[in-house]
Design an enzyme around this catalytic site. Structure first.
Site, PDB file in Angstrom:
ATOM      1  CE  LYS A  79      23.254  30.130  28.714  1.00 37.04           C
ATOM      2  NZ  LYS A  79      22.696  29.778  30.031  1.00 37.04           N
ATOM      3  NE  ARG A 130      22.190  23.174  29.094  1.00 33.81           N
ATOM      4  CZ  ARG A 130      22.038  24.059  28.111  1.00 33.81           C
ATOM      5  NH1 ARG A 130      22.780  25.149  28.056  1.00 33.81           N
ATOM      6  NH2 ARG A 130      21.140  23.838  27.160  1.00 33.81           N
TER       7      ARG A 130
HETATM    8  C1  7PM Z   1      19.020  30.729  23.038  1.00 34.63           C
HETATM    9  C2  7PM Z   1      19.083  31.345  24.287  1.00 34.63           C
HETATM   10  C3  7PM Z   1      19.401  29.407  22.885  1.00 34.63           C
HETATM   11  C4  7PM Z   1      19.501  30.617  25.385  1.00 34.63           C
HETATM   12  C5  7PM Z   1      19.833  28.698  23.975  1.00 34.63           C
HETATM   13  C6  7PM Z   1      19.877  29.289  25.222  1.00 34.63           C
HETATM   14  C7  7PM Z   1      20.724  26.722  30.417  1.00 34.63           C
HETATM   15  C8  7PM Z   1      19.880  25.635  30.330  1.00 34.63           C
HETATM   16  C9  7PM Z   1      19.773  26.777  28.481  1.00 34.63           C
HETATM   17  C10 7PM Z   1      21.465  26.936  31.622  1.00 34.63           C
HETATM   18  C11 7PM Z   1      20.412  24.959  32.472  1.00 34.63           C
HETATM   19  C12 7PM Z   1      21.741  28.026  26.070  1.00 34.63           C
HETATM   20  C13 7PM Z   1      20.360  28.549  26.419  1.00 34.63           C
HETATM   21  N1  7PM Z   1      20.667  27.418  29.260  1.00 34.63           N
HETATM   22  N2  7PM Z   1      19.710  24.741  31.332  1.00 34.63           N
HETATM   23  N3  7PM Z   1      19.284  25.671  29.119  1.00 34.63           N
HETATM   24  N4  7PM Z   1      21.262  26.016  32.621  1.00 34.63           N
HETATM   25  N5  7PM Z   1      20.269  24.113  33.495  1.00 34.63           N
HETATM   26  O1  7PM Z   1      22.611  28.913  25.857  1.00 34.63           O
HETATM   27  O2  7PM Z   1      22.232  27.892  31.824  1.00 34.63           O
HETATM   28  O3  7PM Z   1      21.965  26.839  25.949  1.00 34.63           O
HETATM   29  S1  7PM Z   1      19.261  27.266  26.941  1.00 34.63           S
END
Ligand code: 7PM
Length: 283
Positions: free
Chosen positions: A223, A257
């Site tokens: 991230k 995750r």
């Molecule tokens: C763009 C921005 C693409 C953010 C993907 C993301 C989480 C999640 C995501 C989290 C849980 C990513 C995020 N992040 N589900 N889904 N916790 N429970 O970096 O932090 O995967 S999407």
């Protein structure tokens, strides 16, 4: 240090959460990922990616149709179903028994995914986006990951209290729908409407969320909280990701995750040995 929890799942053995960290592998199912060869190729490459993460030791596979990303254009229900359902069907047809979570805030997508074999609903709206979400979970007896994402949060209010209050509301929504609180996992939602300073404060103070009495999921993989600090691209953030996960584990995190399963799992096993001794001394 780590609280113990047994999370019941439909048609599967329960998730055992405690000192042993679980790794959730991220399986993105997006039109542009990996393949331009159309639907068949897309499903085949998703299946190959899932198999690779399982070989690397993933405990859960998290499937997302990218409807939920901060800043991303919203995806319609049908489009999201078209992305995720063939992949869930393929995983089930392949005989994969590892629990599947569906990363969606749409009750209809969650319902279809669970009927096809997903056993965990990963809701970035923490059950507070649509009242039907808790009902879908209760109907099927799935586990739920309730993530904090409050776009209307008062920036002047203390962050930890706001996150804890929000997650307590998620628990209340679940219980009102008849979903027992012992099926819930909570997640502070790193990167979701939070400043860099807030993201790191949340990580350092993750232990304070243990007061909710529920297992904790940490989602920091690749991230921008890492990239902004290091000035690097998503594919260059593994070392930073591992640092956040080891610290999140030290602060009581249960599920991590990640995109890079093997490296994170190795690091977490070393962290576990440090806190609890190597396996030979653990009984
Ligand atoms: C763009 C921005 C693409 C953010 C993907 C993301 C989480 C999640 C995501 C989290 C849980 C990513 C995020 N992040 N589900 N889904 N916790 N429970 O970096 O932090 O995967 S999407």
């Amino acid at each position: 240090m780590h609280s113990n929890h047994t999370i019941a799942l439909p048609n599967r053995p329960p998730l055992l959460l405690g000192p042993t960290p679980l790794v959730m592998g991220i399986l993105n199912v997006t039109p542009d990922s990996f393949s331009d060869g159309g639907q068949h190729d897309r499903v085949a490459s998703a299946l190959a990616h899932a198999r690779q993460m399982l070989a690397e030791g993933a405990d859960i596979i998290d499937i997302g149709g990218e409807s939920t990303r901060p800043g991303a254009a919203p995806v319609g229900v049908q489009e999201e179903l078209d992305r995720v359902m063939p992949v869930i069907d393929a995983l089930v047809a392949d005989g994969i028994t590892t629990p599947i979570s569906i990363d969606t805030y749409k009750p209809l997508v969650a319902d279809q995914a669970v009927q096809a074999g997903a056993s965990i609903i990963n809701d970035v709206h923490g059950l507070q986006g649509a009242p039907e979400m808790a009902e879908v979970a209760a109907l099927h007896g799935t586990a739920v990951i309730a993530m904090h994402w409050d776009k209307a949060r008062d920036p002047a209010a203390p962050l930890l209290g706001a996150v804890a209050d929000y997650l307590r509301r998620s628990v209340a929504m679940a219980e009102r729908a008849g979903l027992a609180r012992d099926r819930l996992i909570v997640d502070p939602g790193f990167g979701f409407a939070k400043s860099l300073t807030e993201n790191y404060a949340l990580l350092d103070r993750l232990d304070e969320l243990a007061a909710l009495g529920l297992p904790l999921l940490v989602g920091t993989s690749r991230k921008s909280m890492i990239g902004k600090l290091l000035g690097n691209q998503p594919e260059e953030r593994l070392a930073g990701t591992i640092a956040t996960n080891v610290l999140g584990y030290l602060r009581g995190g249960h599920i991590f995750r990640v995109h890079d399963v093997r490296a994170n799992r190795d690091a977490l096993r070393v962290a576990q040995a440090t806190l609890y001794g190597p396996p030979e001394n653990r009984g």
